[in-house]
Design an enzyme around this catalytic site. Structure first.
Site, PDB file in Angstrom:
ATOM      1  N   ASP A 185      99.781  18.558 -26.319  1.00  0.00           N
ATOM      2  CA  ASP A 185     100.007  17.405 -27.182  1.00  0.00           C
ATOM      3  C   ASP A 185      99.759  16.078 -26.478  1.00  0.00           C
ATOM      4  OD1 ASP A 185     100.691  18.825 -29.381  1.00  0.00           O
ATOM      5  OD2 ASP A 185     102.839  18.857 -28.924  1.00  0.00           O
ATOM      6  N   ASP A 194      85.546  -5.522  -9.829  1.00  0.00           N
ATOM      7  CA  ASP A 194      84.880  -4.383  -9.192  1.00  0.00           C
ATOM      8  C   ASP A 194      84.579  -4.776  -7.752  1.00  0.00           C
ATOM      9  OD1 ASP A 194      83.415  -2.164  -8.552  1.00  0.00           O
ATOM     10  OD2 ASP A 194      81.785  -2.529  -9.972  1.00  0.00           O
ATOM     11  N   HIS A 211      75.274  -4.790 -11.135  1.00  0.00           N
ATOM     12  CA  HIS A 211      75.308  -4.503 -12.568  1.00  0.00           C
ATOM     13  C   HIS A 211      76.143  -5.572 -13.246  1.00  0.00           C
ATOM     14  CE1 HIS A 211      79.393  -3.007 -11.805  1.00  0.00           C
ATOM     15  NE2 HIS A 211      78.890  -2.337 -10.787  1.00  0.00           N
ATOM     16  N   HIS A 241      80.680  -1.297 -15.856  1.00  0.00           N
ATOM     17  CA  HIS A 241      79.224  -1.416 -15.914  1.00  0.00           C
ATOM     18  C   HIS A 241      78.946  -2.005 -17.285  1.00  0.00           C
ATOM     19  CE1 HIS A 241      78.216   1.748 -12.600  1.00  0.00           C
ATOM     20  NE2 HIS A 241      79.017   0.795 -12.193  1.00  0.00           N
ATOM     21  N   GLU A 297      76.268  -5.490  -4.513  1.00  0.00           N
ATOM     22  CA  GLU A 297      76.904  -4.408  -3.755  1.00  0.00           C
ATOM     23  C   GLU A 297      75.921  -3.538  -2.986  1.00  0.00           C
ATOM     24  OE1 GLU A 297      78.444  -1.214  -6.285  1.00  0.00           O
ATOM     25  OE2 GLU A 297      77.954  -2.410  -8.036  1.00  0.00           O
TER      26      GLU A 297
END
Ligand SMILES: [Mn+2]
Length: 407
Positions: free
Chosen positions: A33, A247, A323, A330, A353
Site C-alpha cells: 500500500d 546540482d 545541462h 536535467h 561540470e
C-alpha cells in the site's frame, strides 16, 4: 497570480481558439500500500501551482477548469487534507472545478467547443479511455511552448534556485568537514539528508557519494562502501526548493590532503571548469563550455603522459559539460533552434561540470588509477555575463585543504 500569468502568457503564444489540457504525474506504487513520495509533474506545477495528485487542468482564452480529488473525510484521515472542489476556484484562480472522476464525462463537450487542442501524452497521467478519446482528435504538442517558457527563469524562480543552491552549498561544506578515513559513504550521504530536511527541502535527485574507484562509475548511487585513506571522495548532490533544483559536485581527498597525482588531475578539471564558466554570457553559443573543457582536459592529460596527442579523450571524459537546470535537475528547454545550437540568453541556468575518470589501465602510470574527479557548479546567465549560484562553495585545492583542516 504567478501561475495565472504563466497560463496567460502560454495562451498568448498559441492560436486564439487553443484549448490546453495538462495533467499531473501519476502516483507510483513502491510496494504493497506504499507509494513513493508524490511529486507533481513539472509542467503542471509550473502552470497551476497545484501539488495534489490526480489533477487535470484545462484552459483556454474562455476560462480555466480544474479537475481534482474532492474532499473525502475518510480518505483524508489516511492520506491527509485535500483542497476539494469548493475551495479550488479561489485557491487556484480557476473558473470552475469538478471532481476528477467526472473528467471522462465532461471532456467531450469541452473538446467539442474548442479549436486547436494542445496536450502531451507523455506528460499526462490520463487513463486509457481519455487517451483514446483525445487521440481521435487533432492535437498539437504543448511541451515545446511550456519548455521554452521554463528555460528563461523569472526573478522569483532565480530566488528559489539561489535558495536551493545555498542549502546545497552548506550541506557540501558540512560533508567536507565531516569526511575522514574509516567512515562509510552512507554516513556522509546522511549529512545531506539531514541538511536538506533541516531546511525543509528534498533531494533534487539521488545523490552520488563515491569514494575511490566508485567515482569512475558515473551514476554510482549505492553509497555503501568504506572511505579509504588516500582515496578521493566525489559527491554529486543537490536539493530542491519549491521544485527548483541545485546540482553540485565536489571531489576532495578523504584524508584532507591531495596526493601529487590527485592534485595534478584535479587542477586540470578545475582549470577547465573555471575557463568554461568564464566564457558564459548572452550571445555565446551554448556549445562553447564543452569546447573549452575538452580542449583543456585533452591538453592536460597529454602533458601528463596519460593520453596520446591523437588519443581518444572519451575514455577519460565521456559526458557533456552541462545541462539546463530548473524544476527538473536535467531541465527542459531546447538545446538547438532551427537545427542550430542556440546562444545563451539572460535568465537561463546551466550547470558546468567537467570531469576526468581514470580506471585501472596497464598503459597508464598506476599513481593515476581509480582517480575520478568532477567539479560542478550552477551558472545563471545574466544580462552582462553570468552569476555562479553555487560560488560560495570551496573548490581550489588550497581552500579545500584549509577547510578540511578546520575540524
Ligand atoms: Mn549535473
Amino acid at each position: 497570480m504567478i501561475h495565472q500569468n504563466r497560463r496567460k502568457e502560454l495562451l498568448s503564444q498559441l492560436d486564439d481558439d487553443a484549448l490546453v489540457i495538462i495533467s499531473t504525474n501519476p502516483e507510483q506504487l513502491r510496494n504493497g500500500d506504499v507509494h513513493y513520495p508524490f511529486r507533481p509533474h513539472s509542467d503542471f506545477w509550473y502552470l497551476t501551482g497545484f501539488k495534489e495528485p490526480e489533477a487535470v487542468a484545462i484552459f483556454s482564452n474562455n476560462g480555466y477548469t480544474i479537475f481534482l480529488r474532492d474532499k473525502d473525510p475518510t480518505r483524508e484521515i489516511w492520506d491527509g487534507k485535500r483542497l476539494g472542489i469548493k475551495d479550488a476556484p479561489q485557491s487556484l484562480k480557476a473558473d470552475k472545478a469538478y471532481p476528477i472522476d467526472q473528467l471522462l464525462a465532461l471532456l467531450p463537450q469541452l473538446i467539442d467547443n474548442a479549436g486547436t487542442l494542445y496536450y502531451d501524452f507523455k506528460a499526462c497521467a490520463l487513463d486509457d479511455q481519455i487517451i483514446e478519446l483525445l487521440s481521435k482528435t487533432q492535437y498539437q504538442s504543448l511541451a515545446t511552448h511550456v519548455h521554452e517558457m521554463r528555460l528563461i527563469k523569472s526573478t522569483k524562480e532565480i530566488e528559489l534556485m539561489q535558495k536551493a543552491a545555498d542549502i546545497s552549498v552548506q550541506a557540501h561544506q558540512s560533508a567536507l568537514q565531516q569526511t575522514q578515513p574509516g567512515l562509510f559513504e552512507y554516513e556522509i550521504a546522511s549529512v545531506f539528508d539531514a541538511e536538506f530536511r533541516k531546511n525543509n527541502s528534498e533531494h533534487a535527485y539521488t545523490p552520488i557519494v563515491a569514494g575511490g574507484e566508485n567515482a569512475c562509475v558515473l551514476h554510482y548511487i549505492e553509497n555503501n562502501k568504506p572511505l579509504n585513506e588516500g582515496d578521493l571522495l566525489l559527491i554529486d548532490a543537490g536539493c530542491e526548493v519549491e521544485g527548483y533544483a541545485a546540482d553540485i559536485t565536489r571531489t576532495f581527498p578523504i584524508n584532507g590532503k591531495f596526493s601529487t597525482a590527485q592534485r595534478q588531475i584535479y587542477q586540470i578539471v578545475l582549470d577547465a571548469q573555471l575557463a568554461a564558466i568564464e566564457s558564459i554570457k548572452p550571445g555565446v553559443l551554448i556549445t562553447k563550455p564543452h569546447q573549452i573543457t575538452t580542449q583543456i582536459i585533452q591538453q592536460g592529460l597529454v602533458d601528463l603522459g596519460i593520453l596520446q596527442a591523437d588519443g581518444d579523450l572519451s575514455q577519460f571524459y565521456m559526458h557533456g559539460t552541462g545541462h539546463w537546470l530548473g524544476l527538473d535537475v536535467h531541465d527542459v528547454g531546447a538545446y538547438q533552434q532551427n537545427r542550430q545550437h542556440r546562444q545563451y540568453e539572460a535568465g537561463m541556468v546551466t550547470t558546468v561540470e567537467p570531469g576526468i575518470y581514470i580506471r585501472k589501465n596497464d598503459k597508464i602510470n598506476p599513481i593515476y588509477w581509480n582517480i575520478g574527479i568532477r567539479i560542478e557548479d550552477d551558472i545563471l546567465v545574466t544580462k552582462t555575463g553570468h552569476r555562479v549560484l553555487t560560488g560560495a562553495l570551496v573548490k581550489t585545492i588550497d581552500a579545500i585543504e584549509l577547510l578540511m583542516r578546520k575540524k
